[in-house]
Design a protein around this motif. Structure first.
Motif, PDB file in Angstrom:
ATOM      1  N   MET A  87       0.830  -1.188   0.000  1.00 47.05           N
ATOM      2  CA  MET A  87       0.000   0.000   0.000  1.00 47.05           C
ATOM      3  C   MET A  87       0.868   1.243   0.000  1.00 47.05           C
ATOM      4  N   SER A  88       0.340   2.281  -0.536  1.00 43.17           N
ATOM      5  CA  SER A  88       1.127   3.502  -0.595  1.00 43.17           C
ATOM      6  C   SER A  88       1.173   4.172   0.766  1.00 43.17           C
ATOM      7  N   GLU A  89       2.192   4.982   0.944  1.00 50.53           N
ATOM      8  CA  GLU A  89       2.343   5.686   2.211  1.00 50.53           C
ATOM      9  C   GLU A  89       1.259   6.724   2.411  1.00 50.53           C
ATOM     10  N   SER A  90       0.590   7.139   1.347  1.00 49.82           N
ATOM     11  CA  SER A  90      -0.448   8.154   1.454  1.00 49.82           C
ATOM     12  C   SER A  90      -1.807   7.562   1.818  1.00 49.82           C
ATOM     13  N   PHE A  91      -1.886   6.232   1.984  1.00 47.85           N
ATOM     14  CA  PHE A  91      -3.138   5.592   2.347  1.00 47.85           C
ATOM     15  C   PHE A  91      -3.565   6.050   3.734  1.00 47.85           C
ATOM     16  N   ILE A  92      -4.818   6.477   3.847  1.00 50.68           N
ATOM     17  CA  ILE A  92      -5.343   6.933   5.128  1.00 50.68           C
ATOM     18  C   ILE A  92      -6.426   5.957   5.569  1.00 50.68           C
ATOM     19  N   GLU A  93      -6.247   5.366   6.729  1.00 52.17           N
ATOM     20  CA  GLU A  93      -7.213   4.418   7.277  1.00 52.17           C
ATOM     21  C   GLU A  93      -8.452   5.172   7.746  1.00 52.17           C
ATOM     22  N   LYS A  94      -9.623   4.799   7.211  1.00 54.55           N
ATOM     23  CA  LYS A  94     -10.868   5.472   7.565  1.00 54.55           C
ATOM     24  C   LYS A  94     -11.764   4.615   8.447  1.00 54.55           C
ATOM     25  N   ARG A  95     -11.414   3.382   8.656  1.00 53.28           N
ATOM     26  CA  ARG A  95     -12.264   2.487   9.438  1.00 53.28           C
ATOM     27  C   ARG A  95     -12.195   2.822  10.919  1.00 53.28           C
ATOM     28  N   THR A  96     -13.349   2.665  11.591  1.00 49.36           N
ATOM     29  CA  THR A  96     -13.383   2.912  13.029  1.00 49.36           C
ATOM     30  C   THR A  96     -13.018   1.666  13.823  1.00 49.36           C
ATOM     31  N   HIS A  97     -13.131   0.485  13.217  1.00 45.45           N
ATOM     32  CA  HIS A  97     -12.788  -0.783  13.861  1.00 45.45           C
ATOM     33  C   HIS A  97     -11.820  -1.551  12.968  1.00 45.45           C
ATOM     34  N   ALA A  98     -10.857  -2.208  13.592  1.00 46.71           N
ATOM     35  CA  ALA A  98      -9.913  -3.033  12.839  1.00 46.71           C
ATOM     36  C   ALA A  98     -10.650  -4.235  12.257  1.00 46.71           C
ATOM     37  N   ARG A  99     -10.265  -4.613  11.062  1.00 40.66           N
ATOM     38  CA  ARG A  99     -10.839  -5.801  10.444  1.00 40.66           C
ATOM     39  C   ARG A  99      -9.921  -6.993  10.698  1.00 40.66           C
ATOM     40  N   HIS A 100     -10.527  -8.159  10.858  1.00 43.04           N
ATOM     41  CA  HIS A 100      -9.795  -9.388  11.125  1.00 43.04           C
ATOM     42  C   HIS A 100      -9.810 -10.258   9.883  1.00 43.04           C
ATOM     43  N   ARG A 101      -8.635 -10.730   9.490  1.00 40.12           N
ATOM     44  CA  ARG A 101      -8.536 -11.585   8.307  1.00 40.12           C
ATOM     45  C   ARG A 101      -9.231 -12.906   8.562  1.00 40.12           C
ATOM     46  N   VAL A 102     -10.032 -13.303   7.591  1.00 52.17           N
ATOM     47  CA  VAL A 102     -10.709 -14.600   7.628  1.00 52.17           C
ATOM     48  C   VAL A 102     -10.742 -15.140   6.200  1.00 52.17           C
ATOM     49  N   LEU A 103     -11.121 -16.360   6.065  1.00 54.74           N
ATOM     50  CA  LEU A 103     -11.332 -16.968   4.753  1.00 54.74           C
ATOM     51  C   LEU A 103     -12.511 -17.919   4.916  1.00 54.74           C
ATOM     52  N   LYS A 104     -13.709 -17.373   4.725  1.00 51.12           N
ATOM     53  CA  LYS A 104     -14.922 -18.146   4.971  1.00 51.12           C
ATOM     54  C   LYS A 104     -15.878 -17.993   3.800  1.00 51.12           C
ATOM     55  N   GLY A 105     -16.530 -19.081   3.476  1.00 50.72           N
ATOM     56  CA  GLY A 105     -17.554 -19.032   2.454  1.00 50.72           C
ATOM     57  C   GLY A 105     -18.794 -18.350   2.988  1.00 50.72           C
ATOM     58  N   GLY A 106     -19.424 -17.544   2.138  1.00 47.25           N
ATOM     59  CA  GLY A 106     -20.642 -16.855   2.530  1.00 47.25           C
ATOM     60  C   GLY A 106     -21.608 -16.778   1.366  1.00 47.25           C
ATOM     61  N   ARG A 107     -22.705 -16.111   1.615  1.00 52.79           N
ATOM     62  CA  ARG A 107     -23.721 -15.920   0.574  1.00 52.79           C
ATOM     63  C   ARG A 107     -24.360 -14.556   0.762  1.00 52.79           C
ATOM     64  N   LEU A 108     -24.576 -13.862  -0.349  1.00 59.02           N
ATOM     65  CA  LEU A 108     -25.328 -12.622  -0.336  1.00 59.02           C
ATOM     66  C   LEU A 108     -26.748 -12.961  -0.764  1.00 59.02           C
ATOM     67  N   ALA A 109     -27.694 -12.804   0.157  1.00 52.39           N
ATOM     68  CA  ALA A 109     -29.096 -13.117  -0.110  1.00 52.39           C
ATOM     69  C   ALA A 109     -29.841 -11.833  -0.439  1.00 52.39           C
ATOM     70  N   PHE A 110     -30.664 -11.886  -1.476  1.00 53.44           N
ATOM     71  CA  PHE A 110     -31.396 -10.714  -1.943  1.00 53.44           C
ATOM     72  C   PHE A 110     -32.846 -10.768  -1.468  1.00 53.44           C
ATOM     73  N   ASP A 111     -33.433  -9.592  -1.240  1.00 46.49           N
ATOM     74  CA  ASP A 111     -34.806  -9.503  -0.738  1.00 46.49           C
ATOM     75  C   ASP A 111     -35.823 -10.181  -1.643  1.00 46.49           C
ATOM     76  N   GLY A 112     -35.685 -10.028  -2.933  1.00 45.27           N
ATOM     77  CA  GLY A 112     -36.644 -10.606  -3.869  1.00 45.27           C
ATOM     78  C   GLY A 112     -36.430 -12.080  -4.125  1.00 45.27           C
ATOM     79  N   GLY A 113     -35.499 -12.687  -3.424  1.00 47.79           N
ATOM     80  CA  GLY A 113     -35.155 -14.090  -3.635  1.00 47.79           C
ATOM     81  C   GLY A 113     -33.830 -14.198  -4.362  1.00 47.79           C
ATOM     82  N   GLY A 114     -33.221 -15.335  -4.273  1.00 51.15           N
ATOM     83  CA  GLY A 114     -31.941 -15.577  -4.929  1.00 51.15           C
ATOM     84  C   GLY A 114     -30.789 -14.971  -4.169  1.00 51.15           C
ATOM     85  N   GLY A 115     -29.634 -15.032  -4.777  1.00 48.52           N
ATOM     86  CA  GLY A 115     -28.421 -14.519  -4.168  1.00 48.52           C
ATOM     87  C   GLY A 115     -27.206 -15.052  -4.893  1.00 48.52           C
TER      88      GLY A 115
END
Length: 84
Positions: free
Chosen positions: A1-29
């Protein structure tokens, strides 16, 4: 990453590698891979980030995790989501 990168997150993120699913309101995903996660959002790999609805639900079955969210950025096959 470049030195000019500014972290905007309020909470640190934790590295994971997990399968997931994005479910949509009208059905499907679509399947996704969760790459990192925090109390406020996550970074996901998806096959096609184009055409996602404005809001959706992230499901991680292995953790019995279910959160409403929306996309805040996308680049190639990765998207950043914020939890609602």
């Amino acid at each position: 990453m470049s030195e000019s990168f500014i972290e905007k997150r309020t909470h640190a993120r934790h590295r994971v590698l997990k399968g997931g699913r994005l479910a949509f309101d009208g059905g499907g995903g679509i399947d996704c891979m969760v790459r990192n996660i925090s109390p406020t959002g996550a970074r996901l790999d998806v096959a096609r980030p184009m055409g996602l609805p404005e809001q959706f639900t992230l499901l991680i079955e292995a953790d019995q995790f279910k959160r409403r969210c929306h996309s805040v950025w996308s680049h190639d096959r990765q998207i950043g989501v914020a939890f609602d």
